[in-house]
Design an enzyme around this catalytic site. Structure first.
Site, PDB file in Angstrom:
ATOM      1  N   HIS A 105     -10.121  -3.225   4.982  1.00  0.00           N
ATOM      2  CA  HIS A 105     -10.506  -2.057   4.183  1.00  0.00           C
ATOM      3  C   HIS A 105      -9.336  -1.651   3.301  1.00  0.00           C
ATOM      4  O   HIS A 105      -8.175  -1.749   3.707  1.00  0.00           O
ATOM      5  CB  HIS A 105     -10.857  -0.879   5.096  1.00  0.00           C
ATOM      6  N   ASN A 107      -8.498   1.478   0.080  1.00  0.00           N
ATOM      7  CA  ASN A 107      -8.949   2.534  -0.810  1.00  0.00           C
ATOM      8  C   ASN A 107      -7.755   3.042  -1.590  1.00  0.00           C
ATOM      9  O   ASN A 107      -6.703   3.308  -1.001  1.00  0.00           O
ATOM     10  CB  ASN A 107      -9.577   3.681  -0.005  1.00  0.00           C
ATOM     11  N   ARG A 109      -7.079   6.029  -4.681  1.00  0.00           N
ATOM     12  CA  ARG A 109      -7.845   7.102  -5.308  1.00  0.00           C
ATOM     13  C   ARG A 109      -6.919   8.128  -5.981  1.00  0.00           C
ATOM     14  O   ARG A 109      -5.741   8.251  -5.629  1.00  0.00           O
ATOM     15  CB  ARG A 109      -8.731   7.800  -4.283  1.00  0.00           C
TER      16      ARG A 109
END
Length: 299
Positions: A105, A107, A109
């Site tokens: 995973h 991410n 942002r």
């Protein structure tokens, strides 16, 4: 200093960079694009690969959304002096067919509000179905090298943050072998907004190198039916974390994001067995013994 348009453009580039690299590494699967609009403002592009050579399901999601902050968002972010927001990011989850290839995973942002506040956040973590210390060491070493380029305190700080964040309290186990996690990074006397943005992009560019390595090294390894069953059980743990504790899932739902894109992180198949206990001394039992906070993987 990067503005929100520049950040959005670069995150779009990272999405395409990752999709192209993973398609080549898998050798069969193709990411199908699905563009979507958010009625309140903005939208995104979800790209999903299904039934590849090694990957069963992989999603790489880009979004750039904006609009009014509802009461639930203000409460979640603990702000009362902001009325509108802008948020953009890339989120990735990959579920392999082969239980010897880990789930991964990532991410990255960016978020800003009309009161002038902004921050960067992100994280990357590895969830092996079977913990192999050499693989965990490779993963963490790659992360440390990137962190050290921007701040030699980053790796230790963000690794601990990941250990604490990617944790399943009701199981008393980490989701996997951790990684790094950070949130609310803002410019200060040691870090400009540009350097924070550059760090975010460097992590995005690192993803393909790391996961292509695991696809190449482990994608063709033979596995048994029992190992496949264990993979389904570990996927169940992954689902538990994402639905109960993951902040990104909660924020996406609170901001009225696109449900299909928010839940793309879930595997196609997972299993739960009542009070399942692996055999003592087995590789499965050893994996559970290594799902602990504070392990120093980098020698």
């Amino acid at each position: 200093m990067p503005d929100k348009e520049t950040i959005e453009t670069e995150y779009r580039r990272i999405q395409l960079l990752i999709c192209d690299a993973i398609e080549k590494a898998d050798g069969k699967g193709k990411f199908e694009p699905d563009s979507w609009d958010r009625p309140e403002g903005g939208g995104g592009l979800t790209r999903v690969l299904s039934n590849g050579n090694v990957l069963e399901k992989a999603g790489v999601n880009f979004s750039a959304v904006y609009g009014d902050m509802n009461e639930a968002m203000q409460k979640n972010l603990k702000v009362s002096d902001a009325n509108t927001f802008f948020a953009t990011g890339v989120s990735i989850v990959m579920h392999p067919k082969n239980p010897h290839v880990p789930i991964i995973h990532m991410n990255i942002r960016y978020f800003e509000m009309d009161n002038g506040a902004y921050w960067f956040g992100g994280g990357i973590d590895l969830t092996p179905h079977y913990v192999v210390p050499a693989d965990a060491e490779f993963f963490h070493d790659q992360l440390k090298q990137v962190c050290d380029k921007y701040d030699r305190t980053y790796y230790a700080r963000f690794k601990k943050w990941a250990d604490d964040y990617f944790y399943i309290p009701h199981r008393e186990e980490t989701r996997g072998v951790g990684g790094i996690f950070y949130d609310h990074l803002i410019a200060d006397e040691n870090h400009s907004k540009q350097s924070l943005f550059d760090f975010s992009i460097a992590l995005g560019e690192l993803f393909s190198k790391i996961y292509s390595h695991f696809l190449k090294e482990n994608g063709d390894k033979p596995f048994t039916a029992a190992e496949k069953e264990w993979q389904f059980i570990r996927r169940g743990r992954y689902v538990e974390f994402n639905l109960v504790y993951d902040r990104g899932t909660r924020f996406g739902l609170l901001s009225n994001g696109r449900t299909e894109s928010i839940l793309m992180s879930l595997p196609q198949e997972a299993k739960w067995f009542y009070n399942h206990q692996p055999e003592k001394g087995s590789r499965e039992a050893e994996t559970l013994n290594l799902l602990k906070k504070g392990i120093d993987w980098v020698k």
